[in-house]
Design a protein around this motif. Structure first.
Motif, short mmCIF file in Angstrom:
data_model
loop_
_atom_site.label_atom_id
_atom_site.label_comp_id
_atom_site.label_asym_id
_atom_site.label_seq_id
_atom_site.Cartn_x
_atom_site.Cartn_y
_atom_site.Cartn_z
N PHE A 129 0.81 -1.22 0.00
CA PHE A 129 0.00 0.00 0.00
C PHE A 129 0.85 1.27 0.00
CE2 PHE A 129 -2.74 -3.33 1.61
CZ PHE A 129 -3.87 -3.15 0.82
N LEU A 130 2.15 1.14 0.23
CA LEU A 130 3.03 2.30 0.09
C LEU A 130 3.11 2.75 -1.36
CD1 LEU A 130 3.96 1.86 3.05
CD2 LEU A 130 6.28 2.30 2.26
N LEU A 131 2.87 1.83 -2.28
CA LEU A 131 3.10 2.12 -3.68
C LEU A 131 1.90 2.82 -4.35
CD1 LEU A 131 5.56 1.64 -5.47
CD2 LEU A 131 4.47 -0.42 -6.34
N ARG A 132 0.81 2.99 -3.62
CA ARG A 132 -0.38 3.57 -4.24
C ARG A 132 -0.09 4.97 -4.80
NH1 ARG A 132 -5.69 2.54 -4.29
NH2 ARG A 132 -5.43 0.80 -2.86
N GLU A 133 0.37 5.88 -3.96
CA GLU A 133 0.70 7.22 -4.43
C GLU A 133 2.13 7.30 -4.99
OE1 GLU A 133 -1.06 6.83 -1.54
OE2 GLU A 133 -2.91 7.57 -2.45
N LEU A 134 3.03 6.52 -4.40
CA LEU A 134 4.41 6.54 -4.87
C LEU A 134 4.52 6.04 -6.31
CD1 LEU A 134 6.26 5.22 -1.69
CD2 LEU A 134 6.17 7.57 -2.55
N GLY A 135 3.67 5.10 -6.67
CA GLY A 135 3.66 4.60 -8.04
C GLY A 135 3.33 5.69 -9.04
N MET A 176 -5.07 -1.34 -20.62
CA MET A 176 -3.92 -0.50 -20.30
C MET A 176 -4.21 0.43 -19.12
SD MET A 176 -2.66 0.32 -24.21
CE MET A 176 -1.20 1.23 -23.72
N VAL A 177 -5.21 0.10 -18.35
CA VAL A 177 -5.57 0.90 -17.19
C VAL A 177 -4.47 0.88 -16.13
CG1 VAL A 177 -6.74 -0.96 -15.95
CG2 VAL A 177 -7.46 1.41 -15.59
N PHE A 178 -3.55 -0.07 -16.23
CA PHE A 178 -2.50 -0.19 -15.21
C PHE A 178 -1.60 1.04 -15.14
CE2 PHE A 178 -1.38 -2.76 -19.00
CZ PHE A 178 -0.32 -2.01 -19.51
N PHE A 179 -1.57 1.87 -16.19
CA PHE A 179 -0.78 3.09 -16.11
C PHE A 179 -1.44 4.14 -15.22
CE2 PHE A 179 1.06 1.92 -20.43
CZ PHE A 179 2.27 1.53 -19.90
N LEU A 180 -2.76 4.13 -15.15
CA LEU A 180 -3.47 5.13 -14.36
C LEU A 180 -3.78 4.66 -12.95
CD1 LEU A 180 -5.99 6.59 -16.98
CD2 LEU A 180 -3.81 7.53 -16.22
N SER A 181 -3.89 3.38 -12.74
CA SER A 181 -4.17 2.85 -11.40
C SER A 181 -3.32 1.61 -11.17
CB SER A 181 -5.66 2.52 -11.24
OG SER A 181 -6.07 1.59 -12.23
N MET A 182 -2.00 1.81 -11.17
CA MET A 182 -1.08 0.69 -11.09
C MET A 182 -1.27 -0.13 -9.82
SD MET A 182 3.10 0.65 -11.37
CE MET A 182 3.39 1.44 -9.78
N ALA A 183 -1.36 0.52 -8.68
CA ALA A 183 -1.43 -0.20 -7.41
C ALA A 183 -2.66 -1.10 -7.34
CB ALA A 183 -1.43 0.79 -6.24
N ASP A 184 -3.82 -0.56 -7.70
CA ASP A 184 -5.05 -1.35 -7.67
C ASP A 184 -5.00 -2.49 -8.69
OD1 ASP A 184 -5.91 0.46 -5.81
OD2 ASP A 184 -7.22 1.56 -7.16
#
Length: 255
Positions: free
Chosen positions: A61-67, A208-216
């Motif tokens: 969960f650290l990577l949510r905003e850091l990503g 390709m949604v992983f670029f906009l919401s990678m953590a989720d």
């Protein structure tokens, strides 16, 4: 190849922006830890599904905003400086005059940038594990999105797999960014082009949604859902690599 890697590393770390970008990221790790504590030890798999943090499940969960910082600020900055900036400044000309093979120079740039991103991810993961053990309850088992109950060793294995998947996504962004950087004529347009692609990719394909919401998205992927995304990521990496190599071999970098 060792000398090329050494030279590329020196050029990247001679830039003040590299140190500033990495320094800001490391500071943000600390702020993200405080952010998780501020929310009372509660995080979210998605806007609709929350999870109580414990010593075993905190690190992802650290990577949510850091990503987002990595994807939209640090990686584009490093890639544009390395690929477009050196071309427009004439640095490529000086390097290639030494009879350095173009393909090896391209690979050296990708390898050095990949190592930087990988190390930052490992630092983030380690910080998350340590902070989770300090700030949140110790438990003997935990779960993640749609997983079975995991013992500590399996839970940390999941965390490692989470960060490796994040690296794969970031690497694909890096490859696309390098391609855009050598196509567009200056650093500003290259940076805008990379951000535009990352944001606009959702209109190309829902996969390709992983670029906009990678953590989720990583939680969803590790739950065994939407595995087609892995093929999309692989396609982006290989496609960008082939196009990059073609351009690098044909363009007149010296003239």
């Amino acid at each position: 190849m060792k000398n090329i890697l050494r030279s590329e590393t020196e050029r990247i770390f001679k830039r003040k922006k590299t140190w500033i970008g990495i320094g800001i990221y490391l500071l943000l790790i600390g702020f993200q830890c405080l952010f998780l504590s501020t929310f009372g030890g509660v995080a979210f798999y998605s806007p609709e599904e929350e999870v109580t943090l414990n010593a075993l499940n905190t690190a992802p969960f650290l990577l949510r905003e850091l990503g987002l910082f990595l994807l939209f600020i640090l990686i584009p900055m490093l890639v544009v400086d390395s690929f477009n900036g050196e071309y427009t400044s004439g640095a490529y000309r000086m390097v290639l005059l030494r009879s350095v093979q173009r393909g090896k120079l391209f690979l050296a740039k990708i390898i050095v940038l990949s190592i930087i991103v990988f190390l930052l991810l490992m630092i983030t993961m380690t910080a998350g594990i340590i902070y989770g053990n300090i700030a949140f309850p110790h438990v003997d088992e935990t779960t993640f999105l749609d997983t079975a109950v995991l013992q500590p060793l399996a839970a940390y294995g999941y965390v490692l797999l989470y960060y490796l998947t994040a690296f794969l996504i970031l690497f694909s962004a890096m490859m696309i960014g390098s391609l855009i950087s050598i196509i567009l004529p200056n650093m500003i347009l290259a940076y805008i082009g990379i951000i535009g692609f990352l944001v606009g990719s959702i209109y190309i394909s829902d996969y390709m949604v992983f670029f906009l919401s990678m953590a989720d998205t990583i939680f969803v992927l590790l739950a065994g859902q939407k595995r087609m995304m892995f093929l999309v990521i692989l396609f982006l990496i290989l496609g960008s690599y082939i196009l990059n190599i073609g351009i690098w071999k044909k363009r007149d970098w010296i003239g």
